[in-house]
Design a protein around this motif. Structure first.
Motif, PDB file in Angstrom:
ATOM      1  N   VAL A  87       1.201  -1.585  -0.376  1.00  4.30           N
ATOM      2  CA  VAL A  87       0.265   0.129  -0.289  1.00  4.30           C
ATOM      3  C   VAL A  87       0.769   1.341  -0.333  1.00  4.30           C
ATOM      4  O   VAL A  87       2.134   1.637   1.206  1.00  4.30           O
ATOM      5  N   PHE A  88       0.419   2.263  -0.685  1.00  3.47           N
ATOM      6  CA  PHE A  88       1.324   3.345  -0.800  1.00  3.47           C
ATOM      7  C   PHE A  88       0.799   4.217   0.104  1.00  3.47           C
ATOM      8  O   PHE A  88      -0.616   4.372  -0.080  1.00  3.47           O
ATOM      9  N   THR A  89       1.720   5.139   0.696  1.00  8.87           N
ATOM     10  CA  THR A  89       1.461   5.893   2.044  1.00  8.87           C
ATOM     11  C   THR A  89       2.072   7.301   1.537  1.00  8.87           C
ATOM     12  O   THR A  89       3.127   6.894   0.334  1.00  8.87           O
ATOM     13  N   ARG A  90       1.899   8.125   2.597  1.00 10.33           N
ATOM     14  CA  ARG A  90       2.948   9.118   2.340  1.00 10.33           C
ATOM     15  C   ARG A  90       4.224   9.247   3.560  1.00 10.33           C
ATOM     16  O   ARG A  90       5.048   9.920   3.107  1.00 10.33           O
ATOM     17  N   THR A  94       2.021   7.782   8.126  1.00 16.95           N
ATOM     18  CA  THR A  94       1.296   7.218   7.467  1.00 16.95           C
ATOM     19  C   THR A  94       0.672   6.108   7.975  1.00 16.95           C
ATOM     20  O   THR A  94      -0.345   5.683   8.492  1.00 16.95           O
ATOM     21  N   ALA A  95       1.525   5.158   7.383  1.00 16.83           N
ATOM     22  CA  ALA A  95       2.012   3.667   7.076  1.00 16.83           C
ATOM     23  C   ALA A  95       1.023   3.492   8.884  1.00 16.83           C
ATOM     24  O   ALA A  95       0.339   2.294   9.247  1.00 16.83           O
ATOM     25  N   LEU A  96       2.362   3.940   9.977  1.00 16.28           N
ATOM     26  CA  LEU A  96       2.005   3.274  10.939  1.00 16.28           C
ATOM     27  C   LEU A  96       0.443   3.714  11.816  1.00 16.28           C
ATOM     28  O   LEU A  96      -0.206   2.763  12.287  1.00 16.28           O
ATOM     29  N   ASN A  97       0.423   4.713  11.111  1.00 15.78           N
ATOM     30  CA  ASN A  97      -1.353   5.583  12.089  1.00 15.78           C
ATOM     31  C   ASN A  97      -2.395   4.212  11.317  1.00 15.78           C
ATOM     32  O   ASN A  97      -3.409   3.815  11.811  1.00 15.78           O
ATOM     33  N   ALA A 233       5.334   3.181   1.582  1.00 15.47           N
ATOM     34  CA  ALA A 233       4.956   2.385   1.535  1.00 15.47           C
ATOM     35  C   ALA A 233       4.438   1.226   2.971  1.00 15.47           C
ATOM     36  O   ALA A 233       5.700   1.231   3.725  1.00 15.47           O
ATOM     37  N   LEU A 234       3.107   0.989   3.458  1.00 15.89           N
ATOM     38  CA  LEU A 234       2.882  -0.141   4.005  1.00 15.89           C
ATOM     39  C   LEU A 234       3.002  -1.459   3.361  1.00 15.89           C
ATOM     40  O   LEU A 234       2.369  -1.799   2.263  1.00 15.89           O
ATOM     41  N   TYR A 235       3.735  -2.419   4.028  1.00 12.41           N
ATOM     42  CA  TYR A 235       4.036  -3.698   3.906  1.00 12.41           C
ATOM     43  C   TYR A 235       2.319  -4.656   4.791  1.00 12.41           C
ATOM     44  O   TYR A 235       2.519  -4.081   6.120  1.00 12.41           O
TER      45      TYR A 235
END
Length: 406
Positions: A87-90, A94-97, A233-235
């Motif tokens: 997932v693309f994030t800022r 943002t990914a942890l949130n 990114a978020l894996y």
């Protein structure tokens, strides 16, 4: 390529600051960008700037190919199973949130436990504080050893059958500690918890294999790995992401919108509402190409040698305290007796040397270290032993200057 040759590929590094050659030792905050990344972003805006997914015209197709091509590069870079898990994030924050607000909010209840460590960056503390307040869960912390490491025996004691989420940074942005996240993940899973890894400080510097780590979520940012700001990114393991609800809603992430109800797109797009960070993703893809060309193993080896050399040189300076373990990533954090870290950084800046000073978004760790702030030198693939020598000379000059003052 050696570090001197690599440095020539970064336009910003070939300049003078305050009349001295720039020595950039702040890559843990943000890394510099090679020409290859700058040109990739420039090419997108000059040649095929368009929105993605929605259009069938040529520019839209090129933009979509670039954006989704970058996702595949990320998947391969961290060895995820499919693009559905990327997932693309800022960025890392943002990914942890996203994990805390979506997975945490829906899976935690009163009496459950969240476990993190005292060395965490604020972005891996505050989201868990908030979700704990919302759900009634308890936030616990791994204790640290005197050298700033996590002992696995302590991890065994802290993680219990009540623990539902464990979230730990892979590498400390202050101490350079390389945490045993693979082993902690095994303990977490044995107790029925999921494992979240903040990879902001590890992904730029060492080869990441999320399958080998067996983490459930892994977050990182492009701007610390020679890529642009505003993208990361978020894996997440597919089985978990499929059950999670989006936390941002609007265009692009929907399947069907009715007057009262809507449905979401499939993974990973249900988490990417609105026009995505297209240029950023393309820049991240170019950064991955660049890092793989240099070689992550070579980068890790080079930075370890620089950190070891820096500790040796800086240890020669009386009144200088170095924090963190002997074995570390390319981060050396220190304080000089009687001199505030901000003053140290100011004198170094006058010499063209850029270091970070402050609490480094790690105030609980500063309290544990019994300091209010520290100075930090952080190294990357473009730094050399000559940069370390310049830092040494700058610190000696700082000591002499403030010695005269006091």
């Amino acid at each position: 390529m050696n570090a001197k040759e690599i440095k020539q590929l970064f336009p910003i590094l070939n300049q003078e600051v305050n009349g001295n050659p720039l020595v950039y030792l702040d890559s843990a905050a943000t890394s510099q960008k090679p020409l290859k990344v700058i040109e990739a972003i420039d090419d997108y805006y000059r040649r095929y700037n368009s929105n993605v997914h929605r259009g069938v015209h040529t520019l839209g197709t090129l933009a979509t190919d670039g954006y989704e091509g970058a996702r595949e590069k990320v998947r391969n870079f961290i060895n995820a199973s499919s693009i559905e898990e990327i997932v693309f994030t800022r960025g890392t924050t943002t990914a942890l949130n996203l994990v805390a607000a979506s997975y945490g909010r829906d899976n935690l209840k009163e009496g459950d436990e969240i476990v993190i460590s005292l060395m965490e960056h604020h972005s891996n503390i505050i989201p868990w504080q908030q979700v704990a307040k919302q759900t009634g869960a308890t936030l616990k912390y791994f204790p640290l050893q005197p050298d700033g490491t996590i002992d696995l025996a302590d991890a065994e004691k802290t993680i219990t059958s009540k623990t539902k989420i464990v979230s730990v940074m892979h590498v400390s942005n202050v101490l350079g500690t390389i945490n045993p996240v693979k082993e902690i993940a095994e303990i977490a899973h044995r107790n029925g918890a999921i494992m979240v890894v903040d990879g902001a400080q590890s992904t730029p510097h060492m080869k990441i294999d999320v399958k080998d780590l067996d983490c459930d979520f892994f977050a990182f940012s492009a701007h610390k790995m020679a890529g642009p700001t505003g993208i990361g990114a978020l894996y997440g393991k597919k089985s978990l992401l499929e059950k999670m609800e989006p936390i941002e809603f609007g265009g692009e992430m929907i399947d069907f919108v009715g007057l009262q109800e809507s449905t979401w797109k499939e993974l990973p797009w249900k988490f990417e509402g609105g026009t995505p960070i297209i240029a950023g993703a393309i820049g991240l893809g170019a950064a991955i190409d660049f890092l793989e060309e240099v070689g992550l193993d070579e980068i890790a080896k080079h930075e370890h040698e620089l950190a070891t050399y820096a500790i040796e040189r800086l240890s020669e300076i009386d009144g200088l305290t170095i924090f963190g373990p002997k074995h570390r990533a390319g981060v050396v954090t220190f304080n000089m007796d009687e001199v505030h870290p901000h003053d140290v950084a100011t004198v170094l800046d006058a010499e063209g040397i850029a270091v970070r000073a402050g609490h480094h978004c790690a105030q609980p760790l500063m309290k544990w270290l019994e300091v209010t702030a520290t100075a930090r030198a952080s190294f990357y693939l473009y730094n050399t032993k000559e940069d370390v020598d310049a830092l040494y000379k700058g610190l000696v000059k700082t000591k002499e200057y403030f010695g005269d003052v006091f």
